[in-house]
Design a protein around this motif. Structure first.
Motif, PDB file in Angstrom:
ATOM      1  N   GLU A  10       0.833  -1.218   0.000  1.00 50.08           N
ATOM      2  CA  GLU A  10       0.000   0.000   0.000  1.00 50.08           C
ATOM      3  C   GLU A  10       0.867   1.269   0.000  1.00 50.08           C
ATOM      4  N   ILE A  11       1.979   1.221   0.742  1.00 48.43           N
ATOM      5  CA  ILE A  11       2.865   2.409   0.766  1.00 48.43           C
ATOM      6  C   ILE A  11       3.533   2.568  -0.601  1.00 48.43           C
ATOM      7  N   ILE A  14       1.670   4.435  -3.011  1.00 47.26           N
ATOM      8  CA  ILE A  14       1.619   5.886  -2.774  1.00 47.26           C
ATOM      9  C   ILE A  14       2.920   6.581  -3.164  1.00 47.26           C
ATOM     10  N   GLU A  53       1.952  15.188   2.469  1.00 50.24           N
ATOM     11  CA  GLU A  53       0.778  14.351   2.189  1.00 50.24           C
ATOM     12  C   GLU A  53       1.195  12.879   2.145  1.00 50.24           C
ATOM     13  N   GLU A  54       2.366  12.625   1.551  1.00 50.28           N
ATOM     14  CA  GLU A  54       2.828  11.225   1.519  1.00 50.28           C
ATOM     15  C   GLU A  54       3.130  10.713   2.926  1.00 50.28           C
ATOM     16  N   SER A  56       1.665  11.629   5.602  1.00 49.11           N
ATOM     17  CA  SER A  56       0.352  11.393   6.222  1.00 49.11           C
ATOM     18  C   SER A  56      -0.240  10.049   5.751  1.00 49.11           C
ATOM     19  N   GLU A  57      -0.114   9.756   4.467  1.00 50.14           N
ATOM     20  CA  GLU A  57      -0.645   8.480   3.950  1.00 50.14           C
ATOM     21  C   GLU A  57       0.112   7.293   4.553  1.00 50.14           C
ATOM     22  N   LYS A  60      -1.140   6.697   8.025  1.00 48.24           N
ATOM     23  CA  LYS A  60      -2.462   6.044   8.053  1.00 48.24           C
ATOM     24  C   LYS A  60      -2.314   4.540   7.847  1.00 48.24           C
ATOM     25  N   ILE A  61      -1.462   4.162   6.908  1.00 49.31           N
ATOM     26  CA  ILE A  61      -1.288   2.723   6.626  1.00 49.31           C
ATOM     27  C   ILE A  61      -0.632   2.032   7.825  1.00 49.31           C
ATOM     28  N   GLN A 177      -5.918   9.199  11.326  1.00 47.68           N
ATOM     29  CA  GLN A 177      -6.209  10.124  10.227  1.00 47.68           C
ATOM     30  C   GLN A 177      -4.938  10.727   9.622  1.00 47.68           C
TER      31      GLN A 177
END
Ligand SMILES: Cc1cc2nc3c(=O)[nH]c(=O)nc-3n(C[C@H](O)[C@H](O)[C@H](O)COP(=O)(O)OP(=O)(O)OC[C@H]3O[C@@H](n4cnc5c(N)ncnc54)[C@H](O)[C@@H]3O)c2cc1C
Length: 511
Positions: A10-11, A14, A53-54, A56-57, A60-61, A177
């Protein structure tokens, strides 16, 4: 698929496959920072995000799969701070842009992975400075690391620690989040980051010196200063190895030279002797070494003001024959004379690097800490006494003298840094003994009232072990941590903060 594999996939989707790796050679390359006392520790994956933003993603993962994370800048930490056993190591050095230099309002904005070298190379040619010019480890360390380790370094006598020049940060919180917040005046979405206070409580402080446990800093808003164009450095050697005298000089220089004092450092007698023994290009005549060397760096906006400062410093240092002017050329012909001194990026390497890396096959367990300057002599003596009392517990190969116990850097107000540490032969068999005496020495310092700065893993744990925090403080600390990191997944080993319910009292140690 395992949760780590799922998270990896998933990472990768991104940030792209060029910027994530679980290859063994990569894990090995990131398995340590500059701290040979720890064993190599490999993360499950290394990720190199490009923007907030990356980050942050990724967070979250990580939270979704309950995988812990550790942020990393230049990796120049000495106390186990920027490595991760398993989990996700977040290397921030791709986030290295200088986003704005605002000469009108005297602030600048950087991404936290920018190095001190890149920053100063941009600021100095414009006659500007960051004030604190980075740690003794050199210019590959990052601003994010400096904020997280409350770094003291070049210029700290005048400007304080890196957090002291910070106006605010942008941080990704380790919550489900991946919340992005800004602090300082930047918390007002209509304002520029020109000041720290006045918009909300000082939440910037929550992330300063946190060794990366409260959030991942992605941007920093920092104070910009005009770089005073006139600078000079002078050295003096004390005629006796007397730290009461060092305090007296430090106090007087602070009071009488004031803002002209950019840096004030003291090199211990033993260090000068050792450096003299290592020199390649020796003078024919042997220097007479008698005591610590005091290094005074001055700066001024006008040459006439600098001349007054120089006169004042001579007056203070040479009164009563307590010290004499000193030149490093007396022991090393390759060093420049003080009259020819000028600031270069290389300059800071001359001492710190030789000093900390004097014996590369040794483990380097730093114990640098701050004390009130009036307690200087007492603290230095306590350090010496500790080494004598517990000499048998030190790992083999530790020098029988307290080399590290007396290098000083004066900070604003009444405090100074005692740079120090211990060593010993760096072998696997010695590791446990090294760790034990290291933690014990930190606990000893904590108990005489020291405040450390880079806390990483070993020092932050030792502070808890020493029982420094009251139960009320510890509860507050845990509650604050839970607010930003409900699953305790960011840097969990530091401060023995493994989970909200973990009982820290099981780590208390009676010495
Ligand atoms: C020879 C030598 C001399 C040194 N001299 C000094 C000195 O004079 N003064 C001093 O203060 N230190 C000194 N250090 C220690 C260290 O180099 C500094 O503290 C430096 O500022 C660390 O920066 P870094 O980018 O390498 O951080 P890293 O080693 O990458 O990280 C340091 C800590 O900060 C956290 N962190 C890093 N970036 C972020 C981020 N963006 N968000 C959240 N957390 C983050 C990490 O998790 C880690 O706990 C020295 C080290 C050596 C080897």
């Amino acid at each position: 698929m395992s949760k780590v594999k799922n998270a990896y996939k998933e990472i990768e989707n991104i940030i792209g496959d060029d910027y994530i790796s679980d290859a063994d050679f990569m894990k090995a390359a990131y398995s340590r920072n500059v701290d040979p006392a720890f064993p190599d520790r490999c993360a499950d994956m290394i990720v190199r995000p490009e923007n907030t933003e990356e980050v942050s993603e990724i967070v979250k993962i990580a939270i979704k799969y309950k995988i812990h994370m550790v942020p990393r800048g230049g990796g120049a930490d000495l106390v186990g701070g920027s490595v991760s056993e398993g989990g996700i190591l977040i290397d921030l050095t791709r986030m290295n842009k200088i986003l704005e230099i605002n000469e009108d309002d005297y602030y600048y904005i950087v991404e936290c992975g920018v190095t001190w070298g890149a920053l100063l190379s941009e600021l100095h040619p414009r006659g500007l400075t960051s004030g604190v010019t980075g740690p003794g480890s050199g210019f590959a360390a990052t601003i994010g690391g400096g904020l997280s380790n409350s770094t003291a370094g070049g210029g700290s006598t005048k400007y304080g620690l890196v957090p002291d020049v910070c106006l605010g940060v942008e941080v990704v919180l380790p919550n489900p989040q991946g919340t992005i917040v800004r602090t300082g005046s930047a918390a007002n979405q209509y304002a520029t980051p020109f000041c720290r206070y006045g918009v909300a409580p000082d939440f910037t402080g929550l992330f300063m010196g946190d060794v990366g446990i409260m959030g991942i800093k992605t941007k920093a808003f920092l104070r910009l200063f005009p770089d005073p164009p006139f600078k000079a450095r002078r050295y003096y050697m004390l005629l006796k190895d007397d730290y009461n005298k060092v305090f007296e000089f430090g106090h007087k220089l602070r009071k009488e030279v004031g803002d002209g004092l950019n840096d004030l450092m003291v090199f211990p007698f033993i260090l000068t002797q050792l450096l003299s023994a290592q020199v390649v290009n020796k003078p024919s005549k042997r220097a007479k070494l008698t005591g610590p060397v005091v290094s005074v760096t001055l700066d001024a906006t006008d040459e006439r003001i600098l001349d007054v400062y120089l006169e004042k410093v001579d007056e203070i240092m040479l009164k009563d024959d307590a010290s004499r002017p000193f030149e490093w050329q007396e022991i090393d012909l390759d060093m420049v004379l003080s009259k020819d001194w000028s600031f270069t990026l290389k300059e800071e390497f001359n001492f710190f690097q030789k000093y900390i890396s004097m014996a590369p096959p040794k483990s380097s367990c730093t114990t640098c800490h701050k004390v009130a300057i009036s307690r200087l002599n007492e603290s230095v003596q306590k350090g010496v006494q500790f080494n004598i009392n517990y000499q048998k517990e030190f790992p083999p190969g530790n020098p029988p003298y307290p080399v590290f116990a007396s290098f000083l850097m004066f900070l604003p107000n009444g405090n100074c840094v005692i740079v120090g540490g211990l060593g010993g032969d760096n072998t696997d068999e010695n590791r446990e003994a090294t760790m034990n005496i290291w933690h014990k020495k930190i606990r000893h310092q904590v108990k005489y009232g020291a405040a450390h700065y880079w806390l990483g893993e070993s020092i932050s744990q030792s502070i808890v072990e020493a029982g420094a925090y009251t139960p009320e403080f510890m509860q507050f600390f845990k509650d604050m941590k839970k607010t930003v990191d409900p699953n305790y997944l960011l840097s969990p080993n530091k401060f023995h903060l493994y989970s909200y319910d973990h009982d820290y009292t099981e780590h208390l140690v009676e010495d």
